[in-house]
Scaffold this motif. Sequence first.
Motif, PDB file in Angstrom:
ATOM      1  N   GLY A  61     -13.016 -35.990   6.393  1.00 47.55           N
ATOM      2  CA  GLY A  61     -12.353 -36.111   7.690  1.00 47.55           C
ATOM      3  C   GLY A  61     -13.349 -36.212   8.825  1.00 47.55           C
ATOM      4  O   GLY A  61     -13.191 -37.034   9.728  1.00 47.55           O
ATOM      5  N   LEU A  62     -14.378 -35.370   8.788  1.00 44.82           N
ATOM      6  CA  LEU A  62     -15.424 -35.441   9.816  1.00 44.82           C
ATOM      7  C   LEU A  62     -16.098 -36.801   9.824  1.00 44.82           C
ATOM      8  O   LEU A  62     -16.313 -37.395  10.881  1.00 44.82           O
ATOM      9  CB  LEU A  62     -16.469 -34.340   9.588  1.00 44.82           C
ATOM     10  CG  LEU A  62     -16.033 -32.918   9.915  1.00 44.82           C
ATOM     11  CD1 LEU A  62     -17.067 -31.915   9.426  1.00 44.82           C
ATOM     12  CD2 LEU A  62     -15.800 -32.756  11.397  1.00 44.82           C
ATOM     13  N   ASN A  63     -16.431 -37.311   8.628  1.00 46.97           N
ATOM     14  CA  ASN A  63     -17.055 -38.633   8.532  1.00 46.97           C
ATOM     15  C   ASN A  63     -16.156 -39.719   9.085  1.00 46.97           C
ATOM     16  O   ASN A  63     -16.616 -40.623   9.791  1.00 46.97           O
ATOM     17  CB  ASN A  63     -17.435 -38.948   7.086  1.00 46.97           C
ATOM     18  CG  ASN A  63     -18.660 -38.172   6.637  1.00 46.97           C
ATOM     19  OD1 ASN A  63     -19.498 -37.782   7.448  1.00 46.97           O
ATOM     20  ND2 ASN A  63     -18.752 -37.923   5.341  1.00 46.97           N
ATOM     21  N   ALA A  64     -14.864 -39.655   8.781  1.00 50.98           N
ATOM     22  CA  ALA A  64     -13.922 -40.658   9.277  1.00 50.98           C
ATOM     23  C   ALA A  64     -13.846 -40.618  10.800  1.00 50.98           C
ATOM     24  O   ALA A  64     -13.827 -41.658  11.454  1.00 50.98           O
ATOM     25  CB  ALA A  64     -12.536 -40.430   8.669  1.00 50.98           C
ATOM     26  N   VAL A  65     -13.829 -39.410  11.376  1.00 41.54           N
ATOM     27  CA  VAL A  65     -13.771 -39.281  12.832  1.00 41.54           C
ATOM     28  C   VAL A  65     -15.049 -39.823  13.459  1.00 41.54           C
ATOM     29  O   VAL A  65     -15.002 -40.587  14.430  1.00 41.54           O
ATOM     30  CB  VAL A  65     -13.527 -37.814  13.254  1.00 41.54           C
ATOM     31  CG1 VAL A  65     -13.742 -37.632  14.750  1.00 41.54           C
ATOM     32  CG2 VAL A  65     -12.131 -37.376  12.860  1.00 41.54           C
ATOM     33  N   PHE A  66     -16.186 -39.455  12.909  1.00 46.84           N
ATOM     34  CA  PHE A  66     -17.444 -39.918  13.498  1.00 46.84           C
ATOM     35  C   PHE A  66     -17.653 -41.414  13.306  1.00 46.84           C
ATOM     36  O   PHE A  66     -18.258 -42.068  14.146  1.00 46.84           O
ATOM     37  CB  PHE A  66     -18.629 -39.101  12.978  1.00 46.84           C
ATOM     38  CG  PHE A  66     -18.649 -37.718  13.553  1.00 46.84           C
ATOM     39  CD1 PHE A  66     -18.699 -37.513  14.930  1.00 46.84           C
ATOM     40  CD2 PHE A  66     -18.585 -36.611  12.737  1.00 46.84           C
ATOM     41  CE1 PHE A  66     -18.701 -36.248  15.473  1.00 46.84           C
ATOM     42  CE2 PHE A  66     -18.580 -35.327  13.278  1.00 46.84           C
ATOM     43  CZ  PHE A  66     -18.635 -35.147  14.645  1.00 46.84           C
ATOM     44  N   GLN A  97     -10.572 -44.114  18.201  1.00 41.40           N
ATOM     45  CA  GLN A  97     -10.158 -42.749  17.943  1.00 41.40           C
ATOM     46  C   GLN A  97      -9.498 -42.689  16.566  1.00 41.40           C
ATOM     47  O   GLN A  97      -8.774 -43.603  16.178  1.00 41.40           O
ATOM     48  CB  GLN A  97      -9.146 -42.277  18.990  1.00 41.40           C
ATOM     49  CG  GLN A  97      -9.734 -42.176  20.387  1.00 41.40           C
ATOM     50  CD  GLN A  97      -8.662 -41.848  21.410  1.00 41.40           C
ATOM     51  OE1 GLN A  97      -7.582 -42.418  21.390  1.00 41.40           O
ATOM     52  NE2 GLN A  97      -8.980 -40.934  22.307  1.00 41.40           N
ATOM     53  N   ALA A  98      -9.767 -41.608  15.834  1.00 46.38           N
ATOM     54  CA  ALA A  98      -9.099 -41.412  14.554  1.00 46.38           C
ATOM     55  C   ALA A  98      -7.642 -41.063  14.832  1.00 46.38           C
ATOM     56  O   ALA A  98      -7.343 -40.340  15.773  1.00 46.38           O
ATOM     57  CB  ALA A  98      -9.789 -40.297  13.778  1.00 46.38           C
ATOM     58  N   LYS A  99      -6.720 -41.589  14.019  1.00 50.03           N
ATOM     59  CA  LYS A  99      -5.297 -41.346  14.221  1.00 50.03           C
ATOM     60  C   LYS A  99      -4.758 -40.419  13.141  1.00 50.03           C
ATOM     61  O   LYS A  99      -4.805 -40.736  11.960  1.00 50.03           O
ATOM     62  CB  LYS A  99      -4.518 -42.660  14.190  1.00 50.03           C
ATOM     63  CG  LYS A  99      -4.771 -43.528  15.387  1.00 50.03           C
ATOM     64  CD  LYS A  99      -3.941 -44.788  15.322  1.00 50.03           C
ATOM     65  CE  LYS A  99      -4.310 -45.704  16.481  1.00 50.03           C
ATOM     66  NZ  LYS A  99      -3.712 -47.020  16.301  1.00 50.03           N
ATOM     67  N   LEU A 100      -4.228 -39.284  13.595  1.00 52.42           N
ATOM     68  CA  LEU A 100      -3.583 -38.326  12.710  1.00 52.42           C
ATOM     69  C   LEU A 100      -2.137 -38.783  12.533  1.00 52.42           C
ATOM     70  O   LEU A 100      -1.410 -38.959  13.517  1.00 52.42           O
ATOM     71  CB  LEU A 100      -3.631 -36.946  13.362  1.00 52.42           C
ATOM     72  CG  LEU A 100      -3.298 -35.734  12.527  1.00 52.42           C
ATOM     73  CD1 LEU A 100      -4.244 -35.609  11.341  1.00 52.42           C
ATOM     74  CD2 LEU A 100      -3.383 -34.485  13.388  1.00 52.42           C
ATOM     75  N   GLU A 131      -3.474 -35.566   7.496  1.00 51.93           N
ATOM     76  CA  GLU A 131      -4.071 -36.841   7.086  1.00 51.93           C
ATOM     77  C   GLU A 131      -4.213 -37.814   8.246  1.00 51.93           C
ATOM     78  O   GLU A 131      -3.340 -37.913   9.108  1.00 51.93           O
ATOM     79  CB  GLU A 131      -3.214 -37.525   6.015  1.00 51.93           C
ATOM     80  CG  GLU A 131      -3.371 -36.971   4.645  1.00 51.93           C
ATOM     81  CD  GLU A 131      -2.616 -37.802   3.608  1.00 51.93           C
ATOM     82  OE1 GLU A 131      -1.885 -38.749   3.977  1.00 51.93           O
ATOM     83  OE2 GLU A 131      -2.758 -37.495   2.415  1.00 51.93           O
ATOM     84  N   LEU A 132      -5.298 -38.578   8.173  1.00 52.32           N
ATOM     85  CA  LEU A 132      -5.514 -39.684   9.104  1.00 52.32           C
ATOM     86  C   LEU A 132      -4.779 -40.914   8.580  1.00 52.32           C
ATOM     87  O   LEU A 132      -4.331 -40.943   7.429  1.00 52.32           O
ATOM     88  CB  LEU A 132      -7.011 -39.959   9.242  1.00 52.32           C
ATOM     89  CG  LEU A 132      -7.841 -38.790   9.774  1.00 52.32           C
ATOM     90  CD1 LEU A 132      -9.332 -39.138   9.734  1.00 52.32           C
ATOM     91  CD2 LEU A 132      -7.412 -38.413  11.179  1.00 52.32           C
ATOM     92  N   VAL A 160      -9.551 -37.540  18.263  1.00 45.88           N
ATOM     93  CA  VAL A 160      -8.408 -37.671  17.365  1.00 45.88           C
ATOM     94  C   VAL A 160      -7.135 -37.793  18.210  1.00 45.88           C
ATOM     95  O   VAL A 160      -6.923 -37.021  19.136  1.00 45.88           O
ATOM     96  CB  VAL A 160      -8.285 -36.441  16.428  1.00 45.88           C
ATOM     97  CG1 VAL A 160      -7.049 -36.549  15.547  1.00 45.88           C
ATOM     98  CG2 VAL A 160      -9.535 -36.293  15.565  1.00 45.88           C
ATOM     99  N   THR A 161      -6.324 -38.784  17.888  1.00 47.16           N
ATOM    100  CA  THR A 161      -5.028 -38.942  18.544  1.00 47.16           C
ATOM    101  C   THR A 161      -3.932 -38.742  17.503  1.00 47.16           C
ATOM    102  O   THR A 161      -4.204 -38.696  16.308  1.00 47.16           O
ATOM    103  CB  THR A 161      -4.874 -40.332  19.192  1.00 47.16           C
ATOM    104  OG1 THR A 161      -4.982 -41.330  18.166  1.00 47.16           O
ATOM    105  CG2 THR A 161      -5.928 -40.576  20.249  1.00 47.16           C
ATOM    106  N   ILE A 162      -2.713 -38.663  17.975  1.00 42.29           N
ATOM    107  CA  ILE A 162      -1.579 -38.447  17.079  1.00 42.29           C
ATOM    108  C   ILE A 162      -0.701 -39.684  17.096  1.00 42.29           C
ATOM    109  O   ILE A 162      -0.326 -40.172  18.157  1.00 42.29           O
ATOM    110  CB  ILE A 162      -0.736 -37.246  17.543  1.00 42.29           C
ATOM    111  CG1 ILE A 162      -1.600 -36.020  17.765  1.00 42.29           C
ATOM    112  CG2 ILE A 162       0.370 -36.949  16.539  1.00 42.29           C
ATOM    113  CD1 ILE A 162      -0.915 -34.937  18.549  1.00 42.29           C
ATOM    114  N   GLU A 163      -0.385 -40.193  15.915  1.00 42.21           N
ATOM    115  CA  GLU A 163       0.576 -41.289  15.794  1.00 42.21           C
ATOM    116  C   GLU A 163       1.855 -40.683  15.241  1.00 42.21           C
ATOM    117  O   GLU A 163       1.853 -40.120  14.152  1.00 42.21           O
ATOM    118  CB  GLU A 163       0.047 -42.377  14.869  1.00 42.21           C
ATOM    119  CG  GLU A 163       0.924 -43.599  14.845  1.00 42.21           C
ATOM    120  CD  GLU A 163       0.265 -44.738  14.105  1.00 42.21           C
ATOM    121  OE1 GLU A 163       0.834 -45.161  13.083  1.00 42.21           O
ATOM    122  OE2 GLU A 163      -0.803 -45.193  14.538  1.00 42.21           O
TER     123      GLU A 163
END
Length: 175
Positions: free
Chosen positions: A12-17, A25-28, A88-89, A129-132
């Motif tokens: 998760g950290l890798n995906a965000v970075f 932005q990573a989407k939750l 989950e993203l 991180v944003t929320i979808e």
Amino acid sequence: MTALVPTLTLAGLNAVFNTEGDGLQAKLTHIVLGDQGRTPKPSHTKLGNQRRRIAIADGEKTADRQLHITGVVDGEGPEFWVREVGFELEDGTLLAIWSDTQPLAYVSNNVPLLLAFDLRLDALPADSVTIETSGANLSLVAWGEQYIANSAAIIDTMARQVDLLFRVHELEKRS
């Protein structure tokens, strides 16, 4: 039961970075639930025994690094005691995981389970991180404010009725 403090995963950290490096932005997008209680580790990439995956119904940013998210578990599927929760993203990467041997809730096909989580992401850059959401408008914060307003109105009405009752009682004594 321990506090529901999820462990951020390395994946998760890798995906965000990675998305942060792209200026995105990573989407939750999903909450995943399972029944295997264990000690969560940053190396985990999935739940021990995932039983349900639900779209995030509603969510909002409540602080620089805190998200409030909600979801509903309903419909047919396996019934089980929830002992693990994952976030989950959009690409399916497990961002964070919580787990305990003591159950958090029971998933039943007869009763919808409304979930609400405040997810703190202190180890991540603000706004990374944003929320979808599915747009279901299940913000429990807003519901709480509505219940408080309704309760205050009911109490006010009851107080007026009691006052009126005493006034009528006094009038009856005089006649």
